[in-house]
Design an enzyme around this catalytic site. Structure first.
Site, PDB file in Angstrom:
ATOM      1  N   PRO A 107       4.442  -7.363 -47.886  1.00 34.62           N
ATOM      2  CA  PRO A 107       4.779  -5.900 -48.022  1.00 34.62           C
ATOM      3  C   PRO A 107       4.527  -6.943 -49.799  1.00 34.62           C
ATOM      4  CG  PRO A 107       7.260  -5.959 -47.143  1.00 34.62           C
ATOM      5  CD  PRO A 107       6.628  -6.796 -46.059  1.00 34.62           C
ATOM      6  N   GLY A 108       3.761  -6.815 -50.765  1.00 37.14           N
ATOM      7  CA  GLY A 108       3.834  -7.211 -51.817  1.00 37.14           C
ATOM      8  C   GLY A 108       4.411  -5.779 -53.016  1.00 37.14           C
ATOM      9  N   ARG A 109       2.896  -5.264 -53.450  1.00 33.15           N
ATOM     10  CA  ARG A 109       2.206  -4.340 -54.274  1.00 33.15           C
ATOM     11  C   ARG A 109       2.994  -3.342 -53.937  1.00 33.15           C
ATOM     12  NH1 ARG A 109      -2.704  -3.976 -56.423  1.00 33.15           N
ATOM     13  NH2 ARG A 109      -3.055  -5.059 -54.758  1.00 33.15           N
ATOM     14  N   ARG A 164      -5.335  -7.123 -64.373  1.00 31.98           N
ATOM     15  CA  ARG A 164      -5.825  -6.384 -63.601  1.00 31.98           C
ATOM     16  C   ARG A 164      -7.305  -5.129 -64.104  1.00 31.98           C
ATOM     17  NH1 ARG A 164      -4.106  -2.837 -61.016  1.00 31.98           N
ATOM     18  NH2 ARG A 164      -4.522  -3.101 -58.362  1.00 31.98           N
ATOM     19  N   TYR A 185     -10.505  -6.551 -61.371  1.00 29.03           N
ATOM     20  CA  TYR A 185     -11.256  -5.522 -60.778  1.00 29.03           C
ATOM     21  C   TYR A 185     -11.383  -4.072 -61.039  1.00 29.03           C
ATOM     22  CZ  TYR A 185      -7.852  -8.893 -58.121  1.00 29.03           C
ATOM     23  OH  TYR A 185      -6.454  -9.630 -58.200  1.00 29.03           O
ATOM     24  N   CYS A 194     -11.218 -13.064 -77.410  1.00 23.75           N
ATOM     25  CA  CYS A 194     -12.662 -13.168 -77.503  1.00 23.75           C
ATOM     26  C   CYS A 194     -12.865 -12.654 -76.312  1.00 23.75           C
ATOM     27  CB  CYS A 194     -12.654 -14.296 -78.056  1.00 23.75           C
ATOM     28  SG  CYS A 194     -11.453 -14.534 -79.419  1.00 23.75           S
ATOM     29  N   TYR A 230       0.846  -8.155 -58.775  1.00 24.65           N
ATOM     30  CA  TYR A 230      -0.116  -9.319 -59.921  1.00 24.65           C
ATOM     31  C   TYR A 230      -0.211  -8.365 -61.524  1.00 24.65           C
ATOM     32  CZ  TYR A 230      -0.476  -8.935 -54.492  1.00 24.65           C
ATOM     33  OH  TYR A 230      -0.088  -9.014 -53.317  1.00 24.65           O
TER      34      TYR A 230
HETATM   35  C1  LIG Z   1      -1.504 -13.119 -47.175  1.00 26.21           C
HETATM   36  C2  LIG Z   1      -1.453 -12.122 -47.422  1.00 26.21           C
HETATM   37  N1  LIG Z   1       0.065 -11.391 -46.980  1.00 26.21           N
HETATM   38  C3  LIG Z   1       0.844 -11.011 -48.001  1.00 26.21           C
HETATM   39  C4  LIG Z   1      -0.163 -10.353 -48.644  1.00 26.21           C
HETATM   40  C5  LIG Z   1       0.781  -9.498 -50.051  1.00 26.21           C
HETATM   41  O1  LIG Z   1      -0.058  -8.163 -50.297  1.00 26.21           O
HETATM   42  P1  LIG Z   1      -0.247  -6.638 -50.560  1.00 26.21           P
HETATM   43  O2  LIG Z   1       0.629  -7.070 -51.888  1.00 26.21           O
HETATM   44  O3  LIG Z   1      -1.134  -5.220 -50.944  1.00 26.21           O
HETATM   45  O4  LIG Z   1       0.881  -6.106 -50.127  1.00 26.21           O
HETATM   46  C6  LIG Z   1      -1.048 -10.460 -49.202  1.00 26.21           C
HETATM   47  C7  LIG Z   1      -1.997 -10.562 -50.775  1.00 26.21           C
HETATM   48  O5  LIG Z   1      -3.252 -10.634 -50.813  1.00 26.21           O
HETATM   49  C8  LIG Z   1      -2.138 -12.134 -48.325  1.00 26.21           C
HETATM   50  O6  LIG Z   1      -2.743 -12.842 -49.060  1.00 26.21           O
END
Ligand SMILES: Cc1ncc(COP(=O)(O)O)c(C=O)c1O
Length: 415
Positions: free
Chosen positions: A274-276, A312, A316, A342, A371
């Protein structure tokens, strides 16, 4: 959900008024709540308590060492996609056996670095990467532990740029080619397969794509078993979405419940990246209004943060909620909130209804923790913003604001 809240019309992060931080560090700046970071990691990780698992925070979402240490201190591992991220992870003291290395274009020096470090596994994305990894591992006298990243052809129903599990995407190996690739690994002296991996995309707000992907991967695990290829780790990647505007993503507990149910009879350790979902709502970008400008068709609020700080919205067409740091109430206006860069694509919000702002007012761009800073740049030769971490009543500068001195690259000293 997070620790940004109004008290007497003033936005606070935990117990610190944001105006106080702005007075001391200037604007723009990224601001994170330690309590939210810790809480989000704990909620996510503990949701999987029922099964053998490892939560590998995806460094690309937020890579400041102070942030990484927060998760590592809670037992987390990391998902990396470059030598630079490996360097950061090691500096944050993560155990090498809690590192997974993803990415379609790993360079030889990055493979060497990771092999020397002794990471848990490489998530290999092509047969040519396998060949090179075998050669590099042989040269170093090492054995590379790998998972093959498979592409399950699942539509994650997210923005095309962050959708990664479709046939047309560059990621992973076709599921139809997976078995033959695992068989090929058997013949490689310096590579051993221990896992299987997939990551279908980011900002996914429904459970069904995850379940579908996991079912496809499970089918492969079962086929591999018949070939006497034992899979110890099943890495399902990251991707769980957050609320930026109206989205109602599943709670990590609901996400975990369905995955645990699917994993029941597999006898594998589940890896999550997980990241986001951990950092997204734990951070904001604070910026100051510079000018107001009335065009013939539009009104603009020009602020001191731009697309180089937070890309972002431009990249996107992503929605970021924007709030005044001091909420005076009063009349509202519909404006584009834009930066000094610019490019007409340099905006933080378009046609946004917001309480009337004036020069020197502060705004908070919410949900900017993932991000945000990691995708920032020096475009237009703008020094990058600092990162600040609040913990209770205190705040700490965890990355200094860049100076003009940091922009001196490329100028020979002698000239
Ligand atoms: C291989 C991989 N793992 C994990 C992540 C984390 O994704 P998220 O921030 O949506 O949880 C990403 C992001 O796109 C990714 O490319």
């Amino acid at each position: 959900m997070h620790d940004f809240h109004y008290y007497q019309n003033e936005l606070y992060c935990e117990e610190v008024p944001i105006t106080k931080i702005a007075d001391e560090v200037g604007t723009p700046f990224y601001l994170y709540s330690f309590h939210t970071l810790e809480n989000h990691f704990k909620v996510f990780d503990s949701a999987f308590d029922g099964i053998d698992h490892l939560t590998c925070f995806s460094i690309k979402a937020a890579s400041n060492l102070a942030i990484l240490k927060t998760f590592i201190n809670l037992g987390g591992g990391v998902d990396i996609v470059s030598g630079g991220e490996l360097f950061r992870a090691l500096n944050a003291n993560v155990a090498p056996n809690k590192i997974v290395f993803s990415g379609v274009g790993k360079q030889i020096k990055e493979l060497e670095y990771a092999l020397t470090t002794g990471i848990l596994m490489f998530n290999v994305e092509s047969s040519s990467e396998l060949t090179i990894l075998n050669q590099v591992a042989g040269r170093l006298g090492k054995k590379a532990h790998i998972a093959l990243r498979v592409n399950p052809h699942i539509d994650p129903k997210t923005h095309p740029y962050i959708s990664t599990g479709l046939k047309k995407n560059k990621f992973g190996i076709e599921t139809t080619q997976a078995i033959e690739n695992y068989q090929a690994v058997k013949k490689l002296e310096h590579v051993e397969s221990i896992g299987i991996d997939c990551h279908i995309g980011s900002q996914i707000t429904e459970l069904s794509p995850f379940v579908e992907a996991l079912r496809k991967v499970k089918e492969l695990v079962q086929l591999l078993k018949k070939e006497n290829i034992e899979i110890k780790y099943l890495d399902l990647g990251g991707g769980l979405g957050i609320t930026y505007q109206q989205e109602q993503p599943p709670h990590p507990k609901e996400y975990a419940e369905v995955l645990i149910e699917e994993m029941k009879d597999l006898n594998c350790t589940l890896i999550l990246e997980p990241g986001r979902v951990i950092v997204g709502n734990a951070g904001i970008l604070v910026s100051k209004v510079l000018y107001l400008k009335q065009g013939t068709e539009k009104s603009f609020v020009i602020v001191d943060a731009a697309m180089n700080d937070l890309i972002r919205p431009s990249l996107y067409a992503a929605f970021q909620a924007i709030q005044p740091v001091v909420n005076t109430g009063g009349e509202e206006m519909v404006v584009d909130i834009v930066g000094p860069i610019c490019e007409s694509g340099d905006f933080l919000a378009q046609d946004r209804k917001i309480t009337c702002l004036k020069p020197n007012d502060l705004i908070a761009v919410m949900s900017a923790g993932a991000y945000g800073f990691t995708m920032s740049s020096n475009y237009n030769s703008r020094p990058r913003a600092p990162e600040i971490l609040v913990r209770g009543k205190e705040f700490h500068v965890i990355r200094e604001r860049e100076s003009y001195g940091d922009l001196k690259t490329g100028i020979p000293d002698s000239e």
